[in-house]
Design an enzyme around this catalytic site. Structure first.
Site, PDB file in Angstrom:
ATOM      1  N   HIS A 104       0.797  -1.222   0.000  1.00 10.81           N
ATOM      2  CA  HIS A 104       0.000   0.000   0.000  1.00 10.81           C
ATOM      3  C   HIS A 104       0.831   1.274   0.000  1.00 10.81           C
ATOM      4  CE1 HIS A 104      -3.391  -2.661   1.034  1.00 10.81           C
ATOM      5  NE2 HIS A 104      -4.148  -1.687   0.594  1.00 10.81           N
ATOM      6  N   GLY A 105       2.069   1.233   0.440  1.00 10.68           N
ATOM      7  CA  GLY A 105       2.837   2.472   0.445  1.00 10.68           C
ATOM      8  C   GLY A 105       4.189   2.332   1.103  1.00 10.68           C
TER       9      GLY A 105
END
Length: 463
Positions: free
Chosen positions: A319-320
């Site tokens: 996700h990041g």
């Protein structure tokens, strides 16, 4: 280009549909491929090269792996090569700023720590293409030899920006049959309008509320903190599920049946059930391509614990590139372990409402970690939620949002549960005229929201 932009709704999509329906069958994939390249280049004129590189790489390596499998030669080097390239590209764009900062701190170097501009949909099309390569390696599907058909799959604009993660094996037949007819077009249009309404009428309104609370810049009252977290919990659901609905709707208009991505996750009675209902295409991807190859639950208890933590750490990292994302993933990994081995029997004995309340509280605290890259900010908001460091129990800000947002909150709660769908199926969609009128009203209201408030990007486009 965004699915919720006026350019897409009134120009791009109608033109593509007309061309797609008019041209002969063998040219339909050409229309899909060219329109998808144009769609991507509209917003990413430079990174379209990266998307095309990924498509060409996986097409060629798919043929190479298929050839080696038929000759009983080892295809492992080819598979490893593709995986390494995919991981490197994802890591370079998503984690450059984070890793360069860490290297500077450890080694005293002077690398730039500015995060790179993330190509839209990079995580989604990388995972989509990687699933194809792995399926070819496992002989779950034959390698695609038509370069245009594969390019149409790899670049398909409907699910390019934020999923769902569509697997080649699931739509291969659709790439050649292109079964389109009026009833399917109507079904796709309804699904698209429903997703657009979720995004514009619910998620975007919640987004404005969240921004106003953030911009206030003062210590929150306990009630304001709960309103803030509840609004984000609903926003991310309607924003992401709205995009998935729109993508699935466009897919139906083009003759594709994409995997469902959400199944009312906020009615779950355990966190385990929540993740069977939320972002199902990603959850099933990690299950099939990471969890099961590691041994799944068919190993010793320590091995099972290891597998769960690996999968959820990777889910967070996907996700990041900031610290809160792997922390968020591990947070869920630990909860799932406890549900599996510690309080499984206790959960099964709870009343339904209590189990759902337990799940929602843990999910909302998870969103608190997810939405804040700063652990200090997480701590302050968590403190306010529990009454520590809050300005008061309730203040004028909380009273204002409770009063002005009451109807919005009520609609969100009802829409996040099957009750509205059941009502619609029984009373709205039982009549063709009523169906047209209701969806036309939703469409016009959504377009009005886009015109007067401008459109906002989807949250999951940044991942």
């Amino acid at each position: 280009m965004l699915l919720n932009s006026l350019n897409f709704i009134f120009a791009f999509l109608p033109v593509v549909l007309i061309l797609f329906y008019v041209v002969p069958g063998k040219w339909k994939n050409v229309v899909l491929a060219l329109s998808s390249i144009f769609f991507y280049a509209w917003g990413e004129p430079v990174y379209v090269v990266l998307m095309l590189f990924s498509a060409v790489l996986h097409y060629m390596m798919g043929i190479d792996i298929g050839r080696k499998r038929k000759r009983n030669q080892s295809a492992v080097p080819s598979l490893v090569f593709v995986v390494v390239i995919d991981v490197f590209i994802l890591g370079f764009f998503k984690y450059y700023g984070f890793l360069s900062g860490a290297v500077n701190e450890w080694l005293g170097t002077g690398f730039s720590t500015s995060a790179l501009s993330l190509p839209i949909g990079l995580s989604f099309y990388s995972f989509k293409n990687l699933s194809y390569i792995i399926d070819v390696y496992k002989k779950k599907c034959e390698p695609e030899r038509d370069p245009i058909a594969f390019l149409a799959y790899a670049s398909l604009f409907a699910c390019m920006s934020a999923g769902p993660i569509v697997r080649y094996a699931d739509i291969r037949e659709d790439l050649y049959t292109h079964n389109v007819y009026m009833s399917r077009l109507g079904e796709g249009a309804r699904r698209f309008i429903l997703g657009l309404a979720k995004k514009v009428l619910l998620a975007d309104q919640l987004s404005m509320m969240i921004s106003q609370i953030q911009d206030a810049g003062t210590p929150m009252s306990m009630m304001t903190a709960w309103i803030y977290l509840f609004a984000y919990t609903m926003q991310i659901f309607f924003d992401f599920s709205g995009y998935s609905d729109m993508a699935i709707g466009v897919g139906k208009m083009l003759g594709f049946d994409f995997q469902e991505n959400f199944d009312y996750p906020y009615i779950a009675k355990s966190v385990t059930e929540f993740w069977r209902r939320w972002h199902m295409s990603l959850s099933s991807w990690f299950r099939d391509y990471v969890y099961i190859p590691l041994g799944g639950n068919r190993v010793s208890v320590p091995g099972h614990l290891r597998n769960i933590l690996i999968v959820w750490c990777l889910t967070g990292i996907w996700h990041g590139g900031t610290f809160n994302f792997p922390l968020w993933g591990l947070y869920y990994g630990v909860i799932l372990i406890f549900e599996k081995y510690v309080w499984k029997n206790l959960l099964s004995r709870l009343p339904g409402w209590a189990a759902n309340l337990y799940t929602m509280l843990l999910v909302m605290f998870g969103w608190l970690i997810f939405m804040n890259s700063s652990l200090d900010a997480v701590g302050k908001i968590l403190g306010a939620l529990l009454g520590f460091g809050a300005s008061s129990f309730i203040d004028l800000t909380a009273g204002y949002y409770l009063k002005t947002g009451f109807l919005l909150f009520a609609v969100c709660i009802l829409s996040a549960r099957p009750v509205l769908k059941k009502f619609s199926e029984r009373f709205v969609e039982s009549s063709a005229i009523t169906t047209v009128v209701v969806y036309l009203i939703l469409f016009l209201l959504s377009i009005g929201g886009l015109v007067f408030n401008s459109y906002q990007p989807f949250l999951y486009m940044q991942f």
